[in-house]
Write a protein that holds these residues in place. Structure first.
Motif: not given
Length: 222
Positions: A125, A129-131, A159, A162-165, A190, A194, A197
């Protein structure tokens, strides 16, 4: 030019993207990925990856890579593999090993190869933000000419929403008389569905620092 093509072949085929690493696929679930890598020399490579969760302890899969250099013959390799989790995996730290067999080819010449690797991964983290962070270490055993290759690959992902990393991957490869480091930053988007990607990135090799490749890919879960 031949040296550039040869080095680009090693950079593409030995510095493969990390899709799962220490994390096994959920039972009954699958994953398919395709990517295209085009260098500034107009040499192009294509790669495909597939895996499927047989059970909570084993994932099976296959990889295929093809290099299509400008005005040169095709080359590449393919592998089928099994990936199993190790008993010392914990809730936030995962370990797995992988065994694979396949063949490498240049033109019409095929050479059998085998693969053994060990993977470690954990969640990380950064602020809110999580990773994730992953390291994959392995050997590709050349069963024809004994031109074995050692690989140590690392991935740091984060991350953005919700839709990109984003991902930063560093691929270290060691041959009999050469060493190569490839750096590959990527952005993953993403879709609203969902399960699909889209990947956009760059790759640059220490053996050919003046050559930059553009990577475009698609990941799909099913």
């Amino acid at each position: 030019m031949f040296r550039v093509v040869l080095v680009f072949w090693f950079a593409c085929l030995l510095a493969q993207p990390v899709y799962a690493g220490a994390w096994l696929r959920e039972k009954g679930k699958g994953f398919l990925a395709y990517s295209n890598l085009t260098a500034s020399t107009l040499d192009t490579s294509y790669s495909a990856y597939f895996d499927y969760g047989l059970n909570s302890k084993m994932t099976i899969g296959a990889t295929l890579e093809v290099l299509s250099p400008l005005n040169r013959q095709l080359s590449g390799q393919g592998l089928v593999f099994i990936r199993r989790s190790l008993n010392w995996s914990k809730s936030n730290a995962h370990w797995a090993y992988e065994l694979g067999v396949g063949a490498r080819h240049t033109g019409i010449e095929f050479v059998p190869i085998a693969k053994t690797s060990l993977s470690y991964g954990r969640g990380v983290s950064w602020g809110k933000r999580d990773g994730w962070f992953a390291v994959d270490a392995g050997v590709e055993w050349d069963l024809g000419y004994s031109k074995h290759v050692v690989k140590i690959d690392s991935t740091l992902g984060l991350e953005f929403g919700e839709r990109s990393k984003g991902m930063l991957q560093v691929f270290n490869t060691f041959g009999e008389d050469w060493t190569n480091v490839t750096v590959s930053p990527s952005y993953v988007y993403k879709s609203k569905k969902k399960k699909i990607n889209y990947v956009f990135g760059l790759e640059n090799s220490s053996l050919t620092p003046d050559i930059v490749a553009i990577k475009i890919g698609v990941w799909q879960s099913f």
